[in-house]
Scaffold this motif. Sequence first.
Motif, PDB file in Angstrom:
ATOM      1  N   ASP A 289       0.823  -1.215   0.000  1.00  0.00           N
ATOM      2  CA  ASP A 289       0.000   0.000   0.000  1.00  0.00           C
ATOM      3  C   ASP A 289       0.857   1.265   0.000  1.00  0.00           C
ATOM      4  O   ASP A 289       0.357   2.369   0.036  1.00  0.00           O
ATOM      5  CB  ASP A 289      -0.930  -0.017   1.231  1.00  0.00           C
ATOM      6  N   ILE A 290       2.191   1.088  -0.078  1.00  0.00           N
ATOM      7  CA  ILE A 290       3.092   2.241   0.090  1.00  0.00           C
ATOM      8  C   ILE A 290       3.725   2.685  -1.219  1.00  0.00           C
ATOM      9  O   ILE A 290       4.117   1.867  -2.049  1.00  0.00           O
ATOM     10  CB  ILE A 290       4.216   1.859   1.068  1.00  0.00           C
ATOM     11  N   LYS A 291       3.824   3.978  -1.369  1.00  0.00           N
ATOM     12  CA  LYS A 291       4.506   4.568  -2.532  1.00  0.00           C
ATOM     13  C   LYS A 291       5.968   4.861  -2.185  1.00  0.00           C
ATOM     14  O   LYS A 291       6.866   4.696  -2.999  1.00  0.00           O
ATOM     15  CB  LYS A 291       3.764   5.861  -2.908  1.00  0.00           C
ATOM     16  N   SER A 292       6.185   5.326  -0.961  1.00  0.00           N
ATOM     17  CA  SER A 292       7.567   5.488  -0.487  1.00  0.00           C
ATOM     18  C   SER A 292       7.583   5.425   1.028  1.00  0.00           C
ATOM     19  O   SER A 292       6.565   5.675   1.680  1.00  0.00           O
ATOM     20  CB  SER A 292       8.190   6.803  -0.965  1.00  0.00           C
ATOM     21  N   VAL A 293       8.735   5.049   1.567  1.00  0.00           N
ATOM     22  CA  VAL A 293       8.849   5.008   3.023  1.00  0.00           C
ATOM     23  C   VAL A 293      10.219   5.546   3.426  1.00  0.00           C
ATOM     24  O   VAL A 293      11.233   5.237   2.806  1.00  0.00           O
ATOM     25  CB  VAL A 293       8.593   3.580   3.574  1.00  0.00           C
ATOM     26  N   THR A 294      10.185   6.378   4.457  1.00  0.00           N
ATOM     27  CA  THR A 294      11.410   6.988   4.968  1.00  0.00           C
ATOM     28  C   THR A 294      11.622   6.476   6.382  1.00  0.00           C
ATOM     29  O   THR A 294      10.693   6.524   7.195  1.00  0.00           O
ATOM     30  CB  THR A 294      11.260   8.522   4.982  1.00  0.00           C
ATOM     31  N   VAL A 295      12.828   5.964   6.649  1.00  0.00           N
ATOM     32  CA  VAL A 295      13.101   5.415   7.980  1.00  0.00           C
ATOM     33  C   VAL A 295      14.218   6.211   8.650  1.00  0.00           C
ATOM     34  O   VAL A 295      15.249   6.507   8.030  1.00  0.00           O
ATOM     35  CB  VAL A 295      13.482   3.917   7.902  1.00  0.00           C
ATOM     36  N   VAL A 296      13.984   6.551   9.912  1.00  0.00           N
ATOM     37  CA  VAL A 296      14.977   7.277  10.704  1.00  0.00           C
ATOM     38  C   VAL A 296      15.440   6.367  11.818  1.00  0.00           C
ATOM     39  O   VAL A 296      14.608   5.793  12.529  1.00  0.00           O
ATOM     40  CB  VAL A 296      14.348   8.554  11.332  1.00  0.00           C
ATOM     41  N   CYS A 297      16.755   6.192  11.958  1.00  0.00           N
ATOM     42  CA  CYS A 297      17.255   5.457  13.129  1.00  0.00           C
ATOM     43  C   CYS A 297      18.714   5.805  13.385  1.00  0.00           C
ATOM     44  O   CYS A 297      19.284   6.661  12.696  1.00  0.00           O
ATOM     45  CB  CYS A 297      17.009   3.957  13.014  1.00  0.00           C
ATOM     46  N   ASP A 298      19.311   5.143  14.395  1.00  0.00           N
ATOM     47  CA  ASP A 298      20.670   5.555  14.755  1.00  0.00           C
ATOM     48  C   ASP A 298      21.752   4.728  14.066  1.00  0.00           C
ATOM     49  O   ASP A 298      22.904   4.742  14.476  1.00  0.00           O
ATOM     50  CB  ASP A 298      20.839   5.578  16.284  1.00  0.00           C
ATOM     51  N   SER A 299      21.382   4.007  13.007  1.00  0.00           N
ATOM     52  CA  SER A 299      22.373   3.329  12.160  1.00  0.00           C
ATOM     53  C   SER A 299      21.988   3.584  10.706  1.00  0.00           C
ATOM     54  O   SER A 299      20.812   3.435  10.334  1.00  0.00           O
ATOM     55  CB  SER A 299      22.362   1.823  12.450  1.00  0.00           C
ATOM     56  N   GLY A 300      22.964   3.996   9.912  1.00  0.00           N
ATOM     57  CA  GLY A 300      22.681   4.254   8.497  1.00  0.00           C
ATOM     58  C   GLY A 300      22.322   2.970   7.774  1.00  0.00           C
ATOM     59  O   GLY A 300      21.372   2.919   6.994  1.00  0.00           O
ATOM     60  N   TYR A 315       2.470  -0.945   5.335  1.00  0.00           N
ATOM     61  CA  TYR A 315       2.382  -0.170   6.578  1.00  0.00           C
ATOM     62  C   TYR A 315       2.206  -1.024   7.843  1.00  0.00           C
ATOM     63  O   TYR A 315       3.046  -0.981   8.741  1.00  0.00           O
ATOM     64  CB  TYR A 315       1.234   0.834   6.450  1.00  0.00           C
ATOM     65  N   GLU A 316       1.159  -1.823   7.888  1.00  0.00           N
ATOM     66  CA  GLU A 316       0.824  -2.536   9.133  1.00  0.00           C
ATOM     67  C   GLU A 316       1.951  -3.464   9.592  1.00  0.00           C
ATOM     68  O   GLU A 316       2.303  -3.485  10.760  1.00  0.00           O
ATOM     69  CB  GLU A 316      -0.470  -3.360   8.981  1.00  0.00           C
ATOM     70  N   LYS A 317       2.516  -4.226   8.658  1.00  0.00           N
ATOM     71  CA  LYS A 317       3.552  -5.194   9.042  1.00  0.00           C
ATOM     72  C   LYS A 317       4.878  -4.509   9.363  1.00  0.00           C
ATOM     73  O   LYS A 317       5.741  -5.093  10.022  1.00  0.00           O
ATOM     74  CB  LYS A 317       3.758  -6.221   7.921  1.00  0.00           C
ATOM     75  N   LEU A 321       8.206  -4.192  13.200  1.00  0.00           N
ATOM     76  CA  LEU A 321       9.628  -4.328  12.853  1.00  0.00           C
ATOM     77  C   LEU A 321      10.388  -3.035  13.192  1.00  0.00           C
ATOM     78  O   LEU A 321      11.485  -3.070  13.767  1.00  0.00           O
ATOM     79  CB  LEU A 321       9.764  -4.652  11.355  1.00  0.00           C
ATOM     80  N   LEU A 322       9.781  -1.895  12.871  1.00  0.00           N
ATOM     81  CA  LEU A 322      10.420  -0.612  13.194  1.00  0.00           C
ATOM     82  C   LEU A 322      10.602  -0.494  14.702  1.00  0.00           C
ATOM     83  O   LEU A 322      11.658  -0.063  15.182  1.00  0.00           O
ATOM     84  CB  LEU A 322       9.587   0.554  12.667  1.00  0.00           C
ATOM     85  N   GLU A 323       9.580  -0.912  15.437  1.00  0.00           N
ATOM     86  CA  GLU A 323       9.660  -0.820  16.893  1.00  0.00           C
ATOM     87  C   GLU A 323      10.782  -1.715  17.417  1.00  0.00           C
ATOM     88  O   GLU A 323      11.581  -1.299  18.253  1.00  0.00           O
ATOM     89  CB  GLU A 323       8.320  -1.205  17.500  1.00  0.00           C
ATOM     90  N   GLN A 324      10.856  -2.928  16.892  1.00  0.00           N
ATOM     91  CA  GLN A 324      11.892  -3.877  17.327  1.00  0.00           C
ATOM     92  C   GLN A 324      13.289  -3.296  17.110  1.00  0.00           C
ATOM     93  O   GLN A 324      14.195  -3.518  17.908  1.00  0.00           O
ATOM     94  CB  GLN A 324      11.739  -5.172  16.517  1.00  0.00           C
ATOM     95  N   GLY A 336      -1.656   8.767  -1.663  1.00  0.00           N
ATOM     96  CA  GLY A 336      -1.113  10.097  -1.361  1.00  0.00           C
ATOM     97  C   GLY A 336      -1.163  10.479   0.106  1.00  0.00           C
ATOM     98  O   GLY A 336      -0.569  11.480   0.510  1.00  0.00           O
ATOM     99  N   THR A 337      -1.870   9.711   0.933  1.00  0.00           N
ATOM    100  CA  THR A 337      -1.893  10.079   2.350  1.00  0.00           C
ATOM    101  C   THR A 337      -0.546   9.754   3.006  1.00  0.00           C
ATOM    102  O   THR A 337       0.220   8.925   2.515  1.00  0.00           O
ATOM    103  CB  THR A 337      -3.019   9.352   3.129  1.00  0.00           C
ATOM    104  N   ILE A 338      -0.313  10.448   4.111  1.00  0.00           N
ATOM    105  CA  ILE A 338       0.966  10.306   4.811  1.00  0.00           C
ATOM    106  C   ILE A 338       0.694   9.858   6.243  1.00  0.00           C
ATOM    107  O   ILE A 338      -0.235  10.367   6.885  1.00  0.00           O
ATOM    108  CB  ILE A 338       1.699  11.676   4.851  1.00  0.00           C
ATOM    109  N   ARG A 339       1.472   8.925   6.722  1.00  0.00           N
ATOM    110  CA  ARG A 339       1.401   8.541   8.141  1.00  0.00           C
ATOM    111  C   ARG A 339       2.810   8.409   8.683  1.00  0.00           C
ATOM    112  O   ARG A 339       3.705   7.977   7.960  1.00  0.00           O
ATOM    113  CB  ARG A 339       0.710   7.204   8.316  1.00  0.00           C
ATOM    114  N   ARG A 340       2.947   8.740   9.950  1.00  0.00           N
ATOM    115  CA  ARG A 340       4.282   8.583  10.558  1.00  0.00           C
ATOM    116  C   ARG A 340       4.151   8.008  11.944  1.00  0.00           C
ATOM    117  O   ARG A 340       3.102   8.133  12.586  1.00  0.00           O
ATOM    118  CB  ARG A 340       4.977   9.937  10.614  1.00  0.00           C
ATOM    119  N   THR A 341       5.254   7.384  12.414  1.00  0.00           N
ATOM    120  CA  THR A 341       5.245   6.847  13.772  1.00  0.00           C
ATOM    121  C   THR A 341       5.462   8.014  14.737  1.00  0.00           C
ATOM    122  O   THR A 341       6.004   9.062  14.346  1.00  0.00           O
ATOM    123  CB  THR A 341       6.346   5.792  13.951  1.00  0.00           C
ATOM    124  N   ALA A 342       5.059   7.811  15.985  1.00  0.00           N
ATOM    125  CA  ALA A 342       5.151   8.892  16.966  1.00  0.00           C
ATOM    126  C   ALA A 342       6.613   9.287  17.167  1.00  0.00           C
ATOM    127  O   ALA A 342       7.509   8.452  17.063  1.00  0.00           O
ATOM    128  CB  ALA A 342       4.557   8.421  18.286  1.00  0.00           C
TER     129      ALA A 342
END
Length: 356
Positions: A289-300, A315-317, A321-324, A336-342
């Motif tokens: 369901d995603i067109k693009s995804v941007t991930v932020v974390c403390d390892s490149g 998105y759902e799955k 994994l992001l939390e882990q 076109g809608t946008i969602r982000r983690t807290a």
Amino acid sequence: MGLCPNMVSGKDLTSLAKRRLLLFIPLLLLLTGFLLYSGFSGSKNRPVTREDFAMGSLVVQRLYGKNAKLAEQQTIDAILQTENQGISWRVEGSDAANINAAAGSHPVAVSRSTYDLLQTLKKLSDDSGGAFNPVMGALTQLWNFDENARRVPSESEISEKLAFCDSQDLEFTADGQVYLRRSGNRLDLGAVGKGLGCDIASQMMTQNGCSGVVSVGGSVVVQGSKPNGEKWGVAVRDPFLKEENQIGILWLEKGFVSTSGDYEKYFVRDGVTYHHILDPANGYPSRSDIKSVTVVCDSGMLSDALSTVCFVLGYEKSLPLLEQYGAQGLFVFQDGTIRRTAGLDFQPTGGSHEEK
Ligand code: ADP
Ligand code: MG
């Protein structure tokens, strides 16, 4: 035509010009010195900018600090070394090429960093139910998006190669060797090279006391304090439009940001878009369901790997994994809608997309 009252005579003009010139020379010297100083060694307020090509992408460095120039040289040298000696299967003699060449035959001694990287990637493959797969070289070479092949392989070609894309075939010996079990197995580490490049840039900034921004294709690292004391702003590209269009800005003090989308390497055939992120479940470009995804974390490296796998998972799955992995994500959906983690400091910059 009347004379202008404050016009000066020829004689006055020469002496005035001389005086101005005398004043001007030291100023000029000062200015040149300053430009040379800041241009070659960088400063707290003025970055040194440098562009190179590595990991199949443009590498742009903008570093602040008196060792900025040195840090940038060390960064590009180390990125090229990692690419050519470690992870590029295309470069003869690299760890990845050696492992591929020995597939189905024997284990290969590799550098500690390649060994650790492959172990981390195998774990990510397990954690993502196989959606991330470092052993997809047989298929990625068939599709050949890197060389813009623009051919949809037949179903039988895909199933034949897919049979060799099993990350469980990647094995490790206790003494630091790596092994691909079957002769048709091939590594492809294209999903993490740019993020690894950002990890290297971060190390070099730390070692040289610099701050700044380094981007390697769609992966970015920001670290250290910014001259104006603000957070760093990383623009997020609008996946529906051309490269220069953005959906907003992510503000961070330090960290790594990677984006994956279906706009990077693709072609359209009979109205269907074929792009370079493959679903290991069927061997075709992934459709979530995603067109693009941007991930932020403390390892490149992880931000890069996670952005690729979240694109496959949808998105759902992706959320558990992001939390882990202690990472955050910004998702642009196909509609076109946008969602982000807290916890992400994201400032939308308008356009047609709506945040939900
Ligand atoms: P980009 O190269 O545009 O930055 P990514 O970081 O998302 O994109 O990585 C895409 C690359 O990763 C592909 O070109 C291919 O080499 C590899 N790849 C494709 N699908 C997968 C997958 N499911 N798991 C791991 N690697 C993949
Ligand atoms: Mg990636």
